[in-house]
Design a protein around this motif. Structure first.
Motif, short mmCIF file in Angstrom:
data_model
loop_
_atom_site.label_atom_id
_atom_site.label_comp_id
_atom_site.label_asym_id
_atom_site.label_seq_id
_atom_site.Cartn_x
_atom_site.Cartn_y
_atom_site.Cartn_z
N LEU A 51 16.53 -19.64 29.58
CA LEU A 51 15.99 -18.49 30.31
C LEU A 51 17.09 -17.51 30.71
N VAL A 52 18.18 -18.02 31.23
CA VAL A 52 19.26 -17.14 31.70
C VAL A 52 19.95 -16.44 30.54
N ILE A 53 20.31 -17.19 29.52
CA ILE A 53 21.05 -16.61 28.40
C ILE A 53 20.18 -15.65 27.60
N HIS A 54 18.94 -16.03 27.33
CA HIS A 54 18.11 -15.15 26.52
C HIS A 54 17.63 -13.91 27.27
N LEU A 55 17.59 -13.97 28.59
CA LEU A 55 17.32 -12.74 29.34
C LEU A 55 18.46 -11.75 29.10
N ALA A 56 19.69 -12.25 29.09
CA ALA A 56 20.82 -11.38 28.79
C ALA A 56 20.73 -10.84 27.36
N ASP A 57 20.26 -11.66 26.43
CA ASP A 57 20.12 -11.22 25.04
C ASP A 57 19.15 -10.04 24.89
N LEU A 58 18.19 -9.94 25.81
CA LEU A 58 17.20 -8.86 25.74
C LEU A 58 17.81 -7.50 26.06
N GLN A 59 18.98 -7.51 26.71
CA GLN A 59 19.68 -6.27 27.06
C GLN A 59 18.76 -5.31 27.82
N LEU A 60 18.18 -5.85 28.87
CA LEU A 60 17.28 -5.06 29.72
C LEU A 60 17.85 -4.90 31.13
N GLY A 61 19.18 -4.90 31.22
CA GLY A 61 19.80 -4.64 32.51
C GLY A 61 20.33 -5.87 33.23
N ARG A 62 20.13 -7.06 32.67
CA ARG A 62 20.69 -8.27 33.28
C ARG A 62 21.50 -9.02 32.22
N GLY A 63 22.73 -8.59 32.05
CA GLY A 63 23.59 -9.22 31.07
C GLY A 63 24.39 -10.35 31.68
N PRO A 64 25.36 -10.88 30.93
CA PRO A 64 26.17 -11.98 31.44
C PRO A 64 26.88 -11.67 32.76
N GLU A 65 27.12 -10.38 33.04
CA GLU A 65 27.77 -10.03 34.30
C GLU A 65 26.94 -10.41 35.52
N SER A 66 25.65 -10.67 35.31
CA SER A 66 24.76 -11.06 36.41
C SER A 66 24.70 -12.58 36.60
N TRP A 67 25.34 -13.35 35.71
CA TRP A 67 25.28 -14.81 35.81
C TRP A 67 26.02 -15.27 37.06
N SER A 68 25.45 -16.21 37.75
CA SER A 68 26.06 -16.72 38.98
C SER A 68 27.28 -17.57 38.65
N LYS A 69 28.16 -17.72 39.65
CA LYS A 69 29.32 -18.59 39.51
C LYS A 69 28.86 -20.00 39.17
N GLU A 70 27.81 -20.45 39.84
CA GLU A 70 27.29 -21.79 39.62
C GLU A 70 26.85 -21.98 38.17
N PHE A 71 26.12 -21.00 37.63
CA PHE A 71 25.65 -21.11 36.26
C PHE A 71 26.82 -21.06 35.28
N CYS A 72 27.78 -20.17 35.54
CA CYS A 72 28.93 -20.05 34.64
C CYS A 72 29.73 -21.35 34.59
N LEU A 73 29.96 -21.96 35.74
CA LEU A 73 30.72 -23.22 35.77
C LEU A 73 29.97 -24.33 35.05
N TYR A 74 28.65 -24.34 35.23
CA TYR A 74 27.84 -25.32 34.50
C TYR A 74 27.95 -25.07 32.99
N LEU A 75 27.88 -23.80 32.59
CA LEU A 75 27.91 -23.46 31.17
C LEU A 75 29.26 -23.83 30.55
N VAL A 76 30.34 -23.58 31.28
CA VAL A 76 31.67 -23.96 30.79
C VAL A 76 31.72 -25.46 30.51
N GLU A 77 31.19 -26.24 31.44
CA GLU A 77 31.19 -27.69 31.26
C GLU A 77 30.33 -28.10 30.06
N PHE A 78 29.13 -27.54 29.96
CA PHE A 78 28.23 -27.89 28.87
C PHE A 78 28.80 -27.49 27.51
#
Length: 244
Positions: free
Chosen positions: A140-167
């Motif tokens: 949900l988070v990544i594909h919302l950014a893919d839609l390029q409707l104003g919520r890109g990766p710059e809107s990802w939370s620190k929590e989500f980014c740290l989780y994504l780095v680990e995954f």
């Protein structure tokens, strides 16, 4: 990162779903056919995928609650591709309805889970229900950014980014160790190789790059032995069932 509880994960999922719904409310038909950065995919393809993933999540959990396992996508990977292509051309209103119906089904089962049911086994990655919920959060988070409707990766939370780095540490090639230097935050290390490459930049940009997306807040800098180098080529996503 500090592991979030199942209740917190459900909250994050609902917030992500709300963000998707909010961006779809004003979507026009002409915007559905706009190409995205995903090769060969328009926004319609991404929207069809979001709906299809929501349905896949729901059925994984529905079957798990019955003590059964079923493949993630109805018809496997072939069924996934066919469903996306068949539904990509829907109107904006049809996409909204399709996604709303699929999300409602997914959250109907997620909301009813008790603590013990989060560990029920599923076929997805030979894991459990919690793993499916985490995958849904990523999608949900990544594909919302893919839609390029104003919520890109710059809107990802620190929590989500740290989780994504680990995954996504599984994308680091054998023999390579990445020293991640997010601005204003402690360094991170992924990979276990003997060759070290340092990557510096905003945390959201580092997470976007690891996810195969375009950084949006600035350029990433890669260094090896104090020399500037190109960003390393990463391995594919950790699962054949992961998002494109």
């Amino acid at each position: 990162m500090t592991e979030i509880s199942n209740d917190q994960l459900l909250e994050r999922l609902k917030a992500a779903a709300d963000n998707v719904g909010a961006k779809l409310n004003g979507l026009a038909d002409a915007e559905v056919v706009v190409p995205t950065e995903l090769p060969g995919w328009t926004r319609g393809h991404v929207l069809a995928h979001i709906a299809h993933v929501s349905t896949a999540v729901a059925r994984q959990i529905e079957y798990a609650l019955r003590g059964e396992k079923i493949e993630f996508y109805d018809g496997g990977q072939g069924g996934r591709v066919q469903a996306i292509e068949m539904n990509a051309g829907h109107t904006a209103a049809e996409h909204r309805e399709y996604i709303s119906t699929a999300m409602t089904r997914a959250f109907l089962v997620l909301d009813e889970l008790d603590e013990s049911q989060w560990t029920l086994p599923v076929s997805y990655r030979d894991g459990d229900v919690r793993g499916v919920a985490l995958a849904y959060w990523r999608e949900l988070v990544i594909h919302l950014a893919d839609l390029q409707l104003g919520r890109g990766p710059e809107s990802w939370s620190k929590e989500f980014c740290l989780y994504l780095v680990e995954f996504l540490s599984a994308r680091v090639p054998e023999g390579l160790r990445l020293k991640l230097l997010p601005l204003g935050l402690p360094p991170l290390s992924v990979g276990t190789g003997t060759r070290t490459v340092s990557i510096s930049g905003m945390l959201t940009d580092i997470a976007a790059w690891l996810a195969g997306r375009t950084p949006t807040l600035g350029s990433l800098r890669a260094e090896a032995a104090a020399d500037s180098v190109a960003l390393p080529t990463l391995l594919p996503w950790p699962s054949a069932l992961a998002a494109k």
